[in-house]
Design an enzyme around this catalytic site. Structure first.
Site, PDB file in Angstrom:
ATOM      1  N   HIS A  37       0.846  -1.184   0.000  1.00 57.48           N
ATOM      2  CA  HIS A  37       0.000   0.000   0.000  1.00 57.48           C
ATOM      3  C   HIS A  37       0.888   1.244   0.000  1.00 57.48           C
ATOM      4  CE1 HIS A  37      -3.487  -2.335   1.755  1.00 57.48           C
ATOM      5  NE2 HIS A  37      -2.500  -3.030   2.298  1.00 57.48           N
ATOM      6  N   GLU A 119       2.438  -0.841   4.473  1.00 55.42           N
ATOM      7  CA  GLU A 119       2.218   0.522   4.006  1.00 55.42           C
ATOM      8  C   GLU A 119       3.569   1.191   3.769  1.00 55.42           C
ATOM      9  OE1 GLU A 119      -0.595   2.162   3.411  1.00 55.42           O
ATOM     10  OE2 GLU A 119      -2.155   1.062   4.523  1.00 55.42           O
ATOM     11  N   HIS A 155      -2.395  -3.190  -3.420  1.00 57.35           N
ATOM     12  CA  HIS A 155      -3.780  -2.952  -3.015  1.00 57.35           C
ATOM     13  C   HIS A 155      -4.643  -2.717  -4.255  1.00 57.35           C
ATOM     14  CE1 HIS A 155      -6.465  -0.777   0.199  1.00 57.35           C
ATOM     15  NE2 HIS A 155      -6.908  -1.972  -0.103  1.00 57.35           N
ATOM     16  N   ASP A 165      -3.304   2.174  -4.916  1.00 56.41           N
ATOM     17  CA  ASP A 165      -1.961   2.080  -4.351  1.00 56.41           C
ATOM     18  C   ASP A 165      -1.390   0.667  -4.501  1.00 56.41           C
ATOM     19  OD1 ASP A 165      -4.117   1.559  -2.405  1.00 56.41           O
ATOM     20  OD2 ASP A 165      -2.580   1.398  -0.881  1.00 56.41           O
TER      21      ASP A 165
END
Length: 184
Positions: A37, A119, A155, A165
Site C-alpha cells: 500500500h 504501508e 492494493h 496504491d
C-alpha cells in the site's frame, strides 16, 4: 535476517507501535499473500506521526481538517515503512490487520484473513525512496522465509476500481529481481 528474525509474528527489524485494530486469524489460516500500500497523512505530506496515530486510534481530529474525516476509522497495517526507511510494526503477522478492506485475490475474498499488509509512506504520484526499498526487500525476504508466501501484490490489484496504491511509481521490477513472487 533469518527465521530467528521473528518473535510471535513480530519482525525484529521493526520498531513496535501496538494497534488495537486487529483480530486473531482463523485457526489453520496460513499467511500466503503480502499486500503493498501507500499512505501519507495529511494527504501528500510526509514525516509526521499521523499514520502511527491513525493505526493506534490516537489521531487528533482537530490537528488537520482531513483528520476530522478519518479519526473514527479503526484501521491498521502490519507494517509502515517511512520515507527514511524506518520499519514500524503495528500488528503481529500471526494476527489479522485491517488493511485490505473489500478485496479479492485470485477469486478468494477478504484478503485480510490470509495476508500481511505493508504501508509505504508515499502517494500514487511520486517514486518511493531508496531507503524504503532497502527496508522493504529484507522484510519481504524474511516474510517469505517465515510464512508460506505465494504472492506479493498491490492494493490496487486486490481492490481494482476502489484503490490505486501503491501506484504506478512503485518499482515492481526491483521486487521481482529479488526473487519474490510478484502477482499483478
Amino acid at each position: 535476517m533469518n527465521d530467528s528474525s521473528w518473535q510471535q509474528g513480530w519482525w525484529c527489524g521493526a520498531r513496535r507501535a501496538f494497534s488495537p485494530n486487529f483480530s486473531p486469524r482463523a485457526p489453520g489460516e496460513a499467511v500466503s499473500l503480502v499486500v503493498l500500500h501507500n499512505i501519507s497523512l495529511p494527504p501528500f505530506e510526509y514525516g509526521s506521526s499521523a499514520v502511527e496515530q491513525l493505526f493506534t486510534n490516537r489521531i487528533d481530529p482537530d490537528a488537520h481538517p482531513f483528520f476530522s474525516v478519518i479519526h473514527e476509522l479503526r484501521v491498521s497495517s502490519h507494517f509502515l515503512i517511512t520515507r527514511a526507511g524506518e520499519a514500524v510494526q503495528f500488528v503481529s503477522c500471526d494476527d489479522m490487520a485491517y488493511h485490505a478492506g473489500v478485496s479479492s485475490f485470485q477469486g478468494r475474498e477478504k484478503c485480510n484473513a490470509f495476508s500481511v499488509g505493508i504501508e509505504l509512506e508515499g502517494c500514487d504520484f511520486e517514486p518511493f525512496t531508496d531507503a524504503q526499498y532497502r527496508t522493504l526487500l529484507p522484510l519481504l525476504a524474511d516474510l517469505a522465509q517465515h510464512y508460506p508466501i505465494t504472492a506479493v501484490t498491490g492494493h490496487q490489484d486486490i481492490a481494482p476500481g476502489r484503490k490505486t496504491d501503491p501506484g504506478h511509481f512503485f518499482d515492481w521490477d526491483t521486487i521481482e529481481a529479488a526473487g519474490l513472487p510478484v502477482v499483478r
